[in-house]
Design a protein around this motif. Structure first.
Motif, short mmCIF file in Angstrom:
data_model
loop_
_atom_site.label_atom_id
_atom_site.label_comp_id
_atom_site.label_asym_id
_atom_site.label_seq_id
_atom_site.Cartn_x
_atom_site.Cartn_y
_atom_site.Cartn_z
N GLY A 153 -1.36 -13.94 4.42
CA GLY A 153 -2.48 -13.03 4.22
C GLY A 153 -2.96 -13.02 2.79
N PRO A 154 -4.14 -12.48 2.55
CA PRO A 154 -4.71 -12.45 1.20
C PRO A 154 -3.93 -11.52 0.28
CG PRO A 154 -6.01 -11.10 2.68
CD PRO A 154 -5.00 -11.79 3.53
N GLN A 155 -4.01 -11.76 -1.02
CA GLN A 155 -3.33 -10.86 -1.96
C GLN A 155 -3.99 -9.50 -1.94
OE1 GLN A 155 -3.54 -11.08 -6.38
NE2 GLN A 155 -1.32 -11.27 -6.29
N LEU A 156 -3.16 -8.46 -1.96
CA LEU A 156 -3.66 -7.09 -2.00
C LEU A 156 -3.15 -6.40 -3.25
CD1 LEU A 156 -2.99 -6.00 1.72
CD2 LEU A 156 -5.19 -6.64 0.70
N ASN A 157 -4.01 -5.60 -3.86
CA ASN A 157 -3.60 -4.75 -4.98
C ASN A 157 -3.19 -3.40 -4.41
OD1 ASN A 157 -4.15 -6.58 -7.11
ND2 ASN A 157 -6.34 -6.11 -6.95
N LEU A 158 -1.94 -3.01 -4.66
CA LEU A 158 -1.42 -1.75 -4.13
C LEU A 158 -1.06 -0.79 -5.24
CD1 LEU A 158 1.16 -2.83 -1.37
CD2 LEU A 158 -1.28 -2.44 -1.10
N LEU A 159 -1.23 0.49 -4.95
CA LEU A 159 -0.67 1.55 -5.78
C LEU A 159 0.36 2.27 -4.94
CD1 LEU A 159 -0.56 3.45 -8.28
CD2 LEU A 159 -2.33 4.83 -7.13
N ILE A 160 1.56 2.46 -5.47
CA ILE A 160 2.61 3.21 -4.78
C ILE A 160 2.98 4.39 -5.67
CG2 ILE A 160 4.97 3.18 -3.88
CD1 ILE A 160 4.53 0.16 -3.34
N VAL A 224 -3.51 2.51 -1.32
CA VAL A 224 -2.59 3.41 -2.03
C VAL A 224 -1.58 3.91 -1.02
CG1 VAL A 224 -2.35 5.56 -3.31
CG2 VAL A 224 -4.38 4.14 -3.67
N ILE A 225 -0.30 3.73 -1.31
CA ILE A 225 0.77 4.29 -0.48
C ILE A 225 1.18 5.59 -1.16
CG2 ILE A 225 2.99 3.88 0.64
CD1 ILE A 225 0.79 1.83 1.34
N GLN A 226 0.74 6.70 -0.58
CA GLN A 226 0.88 8.01 -1.22
C GLN A 226 2.18 8.67 -0.78
OE1 GLN A 226 0.97 10.35 -3.20
NE2 GLN A 226 -0.25 11.96 -2.26
N CYS A 227 3.19 8.56 -1.66
CA CYS A 227 4.54 9.06 -1.32
C CYS A 227 4.87 10.40 -1.97
CB CYS A 227 5.60 8.04 -1.74
SG CYS A 227 5.40 6.40 -1.05
N THR A 228 3.99 10.91 -2.83
CA THR A 228 4.28 12.18 -3.49
C THR A 228 4.25 13.31 -2.47
OG1 THR A 228 1.96 12.47 -4.07
CG2 THR A 228 3.36 11.49 -5.73
N SER A 229 5.01 14.36 -2.75
CA SER A 229 5.12 15.47 -1.79
C SER A 229 3.82 16.27 -1.72
CB SER A 229 6.28 16.39 -2.18
OG SER A 229 6.17 16.80 -3.52
N GLY A 230 3.10 16.36 -2.84
CA GLY A 230 1.82 17.07 -2.83
C GLY A 230 0.66 16.11 -2.61
N PHE A 231 -0.50 16.65 -2.25
CA PHE A 231 -1.69 15.83 -1.99
C PHE A 231 -2.42 15.58 -3.30
CE2 PHE A 231 -6.30 15.73 -0.67
CZ PHE A 231 -6.26 14.44 -0.19
N ILE A 232 -2.56 14.31 -3.67
CA ILE A 232 -3.37 13.96 -4.85
C ILE A 232 -4.84 14.08 -4.43
CG2 ILE A 232 -4.01 12.12 -6.45
CD1 ILE A 232 -1.14 11.07 -6.18
N PRO A 233 -5.67 14.83 -5.19
CA PRO A 233 -7.07 15.03 -4.78
C PRO A 233 -7.81 13.70 -4.57
CG PRO A 233 -6.50 16.46 -6.63
CD PRO A 233 -5.35 15.52 -6.45
#
Length: 329
Positions: A153-160, A224-233
């Motif tokens: 698959g193509p390269q993906l830029n991720l934020l974790i 973005v893989i959002q793993c924080t316990s709170g919701f980032i706006p």
């Protein structure tokens, strides 16, 4: 202690935190049809365990009080119920227990064979017990983001985000098995650890750039893989996304679903995807094999005996664990 009794930790009502945990002697459960009885070797705690105690999952979980918490376990099969063909006495296994019944903070527990996988000698009980919720959440989030873990698959830029936590530390390692560039956020004390797990760029979330989630190299995130316990706006996330970028939100709140609905109704190219991970045998077996092959590891924050389970519970409540918190009978 009587021969058919075991030590366990339970609570009898919602709320109360670590102080509400009580040490008890209860009968060793018997496996019904399709179940096995496990002698436990390790149980890992998850934020979900805390949410159940706080009453955030009512009226569904727990099924009844008193409740023995804990859903992610590793142990040895000591008895099998009717109809169990895949496991026998003496087998070492990892299991996901039902959220309604729990049972992980005890010396023995019954588990459904449909959510049990064999644990090879190369995988310790402690390593394996970390996988059912946290490992599978990371894996399912990445597949939802379009990452192919075989490197195709193509390269993906991720934020974790929260990359040193229970889910995040698995997500970084799994992401790097695919064709990805990973930017990760964590606290200052864990920057080196997250780099060692494979992250290409690491942000201290207490810095201005970290709070703004800006990639040091200036890349926009495909997911973005959002793993924080709170919701980032959304207003913080949106400027950092590529044209068709998506945010995979683990443990979504009501606010997340509202934002999801707005994005859907406005036909936004940038998407918010709420994700409730579903433990299953296939994914758990895949992750166990990765640990066996040395391609994935469980980072251990701390280990606690069952007699000190309240310390493990308090550490989990604190919300700053690095990797997994383990209780050992």
């Amino acid at each position: 202690m009587a021969e058919n009794m075991m030590h366990a930790v339970q609570y009898s009502s919602y709320g109360g935190g670590a102080a509400a945990l009580k040490y008890v002697e209860v009968p060793i459960p018997s496996p019904k049809k399709g179940e096995v009885l496990l002698k436990l070797e390790a149980t890992s705690l998850n934020p979900l365990d805390l949410k159940i105690q706080k009453g955030m999952m009512r009226p569904f979980f727990p099924r009844k009080f008193p409740h023995i918490p804990g859903t992610d376990v590793a142990g040895e099969v000591v008895k099998v119920g009717a109809g169990v063909k895949d496991f026998k006495t003496g087998d070492k296994v990892v299991a996901a227990l039902g959220m309604a019944s729990g049972g992980g903070l005890g010396e023995f527990v019954v588990a459904e064979q449909s959510l049990i996988v064999a644990r090879p000698p190369q995988v310790s009980a402690v390593e394996g017990s970390g996988l059912p919720i946290a490992g599978i959440s990371a894996y399912q989030a990445l597949t939802s983001a379009g990452v192919k873990l075989d490197g195709s698959g193509p390269q993906l830029n991720l934020l974790i985000t929260a990359a040193s936590g229970g889910v995040g530390h698995y997500a970084v390692q799994l992401a790097k098995l695919g064709n990805t560039h990973v930017t990760a956020t964590c606290g200052a004390r864990n920057l080196d650890l997250v780099k060692s797990l494979g992250a290409d760029e690491v942000l201290d979330y207490n810095t201005p750039d970290g709070a703004a989630l800006k990639s040091p190299s200036g890349c926009k995130y495909d997911a973005v893989i959002q793993c924080t316990s709170g919701f980032i706006p959304w207003s913080t996330l949106e400027p950092n996304l590529s044209t068709n970028g998506k945010v995979i939100q683990l443990a979504p709140s009501a606010t997340v679903y509202m934002t999801y609905a707005v994005k859907k109704l406005t036909f936004s190219k940038k998407k918010l995807i709420p994700l409730h991970a579903e433990p299953n045998k296939k994914d758990l077996d895949y992750l166990i094999k990765l640990i066996k092959e040395g391609k994935l590891k469980t980072i251990i924050d701390s280990k606690h005996p069952l007699s000190k389970a309240e310390d493990a519970w308090a550490k989990c409540l604190d919300g700053h664990a690095t990797g997994k918190i383990i209780v050992e009978p």
